[in-house]
Design a protein around this motif. Structure first.
Motif, PDB file in Angstrom:
ATOM      1  N   PRO A  45      37.689  32.484  58.688  1.00  0.00           N
ATOM      2  CA  PRO A  45      37.811  32.870  57.275  1.00  0.00           C
ATOM      3  C   PRO A  45      37.502  31.705  56.333  1.00  0.00           C
ATOM      4  N   ILE A  46      37.187  32.058  55.123  1.00  0.00           N
ATOM      5  CA  ILE A  46      37.006  31.060  54.068  1.00  0.00           C
ATOM      6  C   ILE A  46      38.396  30.579  53.676  1.00  0.00           C
ATOM      7  N   THR A  47      38.603  29.292  53.704  1.00  0.00           N
ATOM      8  CA  THR A  47      39.904  28.742  53.330  1.00  0.00           C
ATOM      9  C   THR A  47      39.956  28.553  51.811  1.00  0.00           C
ATOM     10  N   PRO A  48      41.151  28.482  51.246  1.00  0.00           N
ATOM     11  CA  PRO A  48      41.243  28.175  49.816  1.00  0.00           C
ATOM     12  C   PRO A  48      40.565  26.855  49.452  1.00  0.00           C
ATOM     13  N   ALA A  49      40.657  25.860  50.329  1.00  0.00           N
ATOM     14  CA  ALA A  49      40.015  24.573  50.047  1.00  0.00           C
ATOM     15  C   ALA A  49      38.500  24.718  49.977  1.00  0.00           C
ATOM     16  N   LEU A  50      37.911  25.482  50.884  1.00  0.00           N
ATOM     17  CA  LEU A  50      36.469  25.701  50.854  1.00  0.00           C
ATOM     18  C   LEU A  50      36.080  26.518  49.619  1.00  0.00           C
ATOM     19  N   ALA A  51      36.849  27.553  49.315  1.00  0.00           N
ATOM     20  CA  ALA A  51      36.562  28.354  48.112  1.00  0.00           C
ATOM     21  C   ALA A  51      36.611  27.485  46.870  1.00  0.00           C
ATOM     22  N   ASP A  52      37.573  26.569  46.825  1.00  0.00           N
ATOM     23  CA  ASP A  52      37.667  25.642  45.695  1.00  0.00           C
ATOM     24  C   ASP A  52      36.439  24.739  45.634  1.00  0.00           C
ATOM     25  N   SER A  53      35.991  24.243  46.769  1.00  0.00           N
ATOM     26  CA  SER A  53      34.800  23.387  46.805  1.00  0.00           C
ATOM     27  C   SER A  53      33.561  24.145  46.330  1.00  0.00           C
ATOM     28  N   ILE A  54      33.399  25.373  46.782  1.00  0.00           N
ATOM     29  CA  ILE A  54      32.262  26.199  46.351  1.00  0.00           C
ATOM     30  C   ILE A  54      32.354  26.448  44.849  1.00  0.00           C
ATOM     31  N   SER A  55      33.558  26.699  44.374  1.00  0.00           N
ATOM     32  CA  SER A  55      33.765  26.939  42.952  1.00  0.00           C
ATOM     33  C   SER A  55      33.370  25.732  42.119  1.00  0.00           C
ATOM     34  N   ARG A  56      33.847  24.578  42.508  1.00  0.00           N
ATOM     35  CA  ARG A  56      33.563  23.358  41.733  1.00  0.00           C
ATOM     36  C   ARG A  56      32.090  22.978  41.795  1.00  0.00           C
ATOM     37  N   ARG A  57      31.460  23.160  42.931  1.00  0.00           N
ATOM     38  CA  ARG A  57      30.068  22.718  43.098  1.00  0.00           C
ATOM     39  C   ARG A  57      29.067  23.746  42.585  1.00  0.00           C
ATOM     40  N   TYR A  58      29.375  25.044  42.776  1.00  0.00           N
ATOM     41  CA  TYR A  58      28.385  26.074  42.474  1.00  0.00           C
ATOM     42  C   TYR A  58      28.838  27.105  41.442  1.00  0.00           C
ATOM     43  N   GLY A  59      30.022  26.935  40.874  1.00  0.00           N
ATOM     44  CA  GLY A  59      30.456  27.793  39.780  1.00  0.00           C
ATOM     45  C   GLY A  59      30.896  29.188  40.178  1.00  0.00           C
ATOM     46  N   ARG A  63      48.217  36.740  45.714  1.00  0.00           N
ATOM     47  CA  ARG A  63      49.222  35.788  45.205  1.00  0.00           C
ATOM     48  C   ARG A  63      49.261  34.524  46.061  1.00  0.00           C
ATOM     49  N   GLN A  64      49.184  34.712  47.365  1.00  0.00           N
ATOM     50  CA  GLN A  64      49.171  33.564  48.265  1.00  0.00           C
ATOM     51  C   GLN A  64      47.959  32.676  47.978  1.00  0.00           C
ATOM     52  N   ASN A  65      46.796  33.290  47.786  1.00  0.00           N
ATOM     53  CA  ASN A  65      45.582  32.518  47.514  1.00  0.00           C
ATOM     54  C   ASN A  65      45.664  31.796  46.173  1.00  0.00           C
ATOM     55  N   ARG A  66      46.199  32.451  45.166  1.00  0.00           N
ATOM     56  CA  ARG A  66      46.340  31.803  43.862  1.00  0.00           C
ATOM     57  C   ARG A  66      47.265  30.589  43.951  1.00  0.00           C
ATOM     58  N   THR A  67      48.341  30.730  44.703  1.00  0.00           N
ATOM     59  CA  THR A  67      49.259  29.606  44.889  1.00  0.00           C
ATOM     60  C   THR A  67      48.554  28.451  45.599  1.00  0.00           C
ATOM     61  N   LEU A 126      38.104  34.657  47.380  1.00  0.00           N
ATOM     62  CA  LEU A 126      39.207  34.892  48.316  1.00  0.00           C
ATOM     63  C   LEU A 126      39.718  36.327  48.247  1.00  0.00           C
ATOM     64  N   ALA A 127      39.701  36.934  47.060  1.00  0.00           N
ATOM     65  CA  ALA A 127      40.115  38.340  46.933  1.00  0.00           C
ATOM     66  C   ALA A 127      39.142  39.258  47.673  1.00  0.00           C
ATOM     67  N   ARG A 128      37.848  38.962  47.572  1.00  0.00           N
ATOM     68  CA  ARG A 128      36.852  39.746  48.319  1.00  0.00           C
ATOM     69  C   ARG A 128      37.122  39.653  49.817  1.00  0.00           C
ATOM     70  N   GLN A 129      37.409  38.438  50.261  1.00  0.00           N
ATOM     71  CA  GLN A 129      37.701  38.244  51.680  1.00  0.00           C
ATOM     72  C   GLN A 129      38.952  39.011  52.084  1.00  0.00           C
ATOM     73  N   ALA A 130      40.007  38.946  51.267  1.00  0.00           N
ATOM     74  CA  ALA A 130      41.263  39.644  51.581  1.00  0.00           C
ATOM     75  C   ALA A 130      41.042  41.154  51.657  1.00  0.00           C
ATOM     76  N   ARG A 131      40.252  41.722  50.735  1.00  0.00           N
ATOM     77  CA  ARG A 131      39.974  43.165  50.777  1.00  0.00           C
ATOM     78  C   ARG A 131      39.290  43.529  52.087  1.00  0.00           C
ATOM     79  N   TRP A 132      38.312  42.731  52.483  1.00  0.00           N
ATOM     80  CA  TRP A 132      37.589  43.006  53.710  1.00  0.00           C
ATOM     81  C   TRP A 132      38.517  42.884  54.919  1.00  0.00           C
ATOM     82  N   GLN A 133      39.348  41.832  54.950  1.00  0.00           N
ATOM     83  CA  GLN A 133      40.265  41.632  56.074  1.00  0.00           C
ATOM     84  C   GLN A 133      41.259  42.782  56.188  1.00  0.00           C
ATOM     85  N   LEU A 134      41.803  43.220  55.047  1.00  0.00           N
ATOM     86  CA  LEU A 134      42.767  44.324  55.073  1.00  0.00           C
ATOM     87  C   LEU A 134      42.110  45.626  55.515  1.00  0.00           C
ATOM     88  N   ALA A 135      40.877  45.851  55.107  1.00  0.00           N
ATOM     89  CA  ALA A 135      40.156  47.048  55.551  1.00  0.00           C
ATOM     90  C   ALA A 135      39.940  47.003  57.062  1.00  0.00           C
TER      91      ALA A 135
END
Length: 183
Positions: A136-150, A59-63, A157-166
């Motif tokens: 960690p990958i920041t939301p801004a970087l994830a957004d940049s990767i998303s826009r540039r590379y689809g 939820r934090q990442n989506r916001t 970010l969810a993958r990262q959160a799962r790994w961090q929580l584990a």
């Protein structure tokens, strides 16, 4: 969501922070949005108040991603962004970590890590630290990767959160004192 948990607990913000073993001043910054919820805090709140820590981080990442998109839309009249190079999935492995997804994108593009960073407008040192697990990958970087590379920024970010929580859960399990042997 965190504000709702605090309200349901019936505790003051300071008492709530103490109940999860988190500094009250830092917790206040989290509640006002000046500081992100760390995986450690999400895990501690989940343990004490029976919520899903992954849901809290997602939820934090989506916001954060929505805020980035709104800012980009607001500033769209002054800037232009490059169109995405690819729109096909780069990494179909559902268990792949966020770092492995970024590595797969870099491999698919044929770019060096440094050149990849430049295409995103980032310093190559930051990408190096991320790929080595030191940042960690920041939301801004994830957004940049998303826009540039689809790549889906929310999924990354969810993958990262799962790994961090584990990692937090494993660290907490390995640092607990062993039970005393039967006497």
């Amino acid at each position: 969501m965190l504000l709702e948990v605090v309200a349901r607990s019936g505790l003051s913000q300071e008492d709530f922070a103490n109940s999860v073993g988190y500094p009250a001043a830092r917790f206040g910054r989290v509640l006002t949005g000046r500081t992100r919820i760390s995986p450690d805090l999400a895990h501690a709140v989940a343990q004490r108040y029976k919520i899903d820590p992954l849901d809290l981080l997602i939820r934090q990442n989506r916001t954060a991603l929505a805020t980035i998109a709104a800012d980009r839309d607001h500033n769209a009249f002054t800037t232009t962004s490059a169109p995405a190079v690819r729109r096909q999935p780069v990494c179909r492995d559902v268990d792949a970590s966020a770092i492995n997804v970024v590595r797969a994108v870099i491999t698919k593009t044929g770019l060096s890590n440094s050149r990849f960073a430049v295409t995103l407008g980032y310093d190559p040192t930051i990408i190096s630290k991320i790929l080595n697990g030191h940042q960690p990958i920041t939301p801004a970087l994830a957004d940049s990767i998303s826009r540039r590379y689809g790549i889906d920024a929310s999924d990354l970010l969810a993958r990262q959160a799962r790994w961090q929580l584990a990692a937090v859960a494993e660290r907490n399990t390995s640092t607990r004192p062993a039970a005393a042997p039967p006497g």
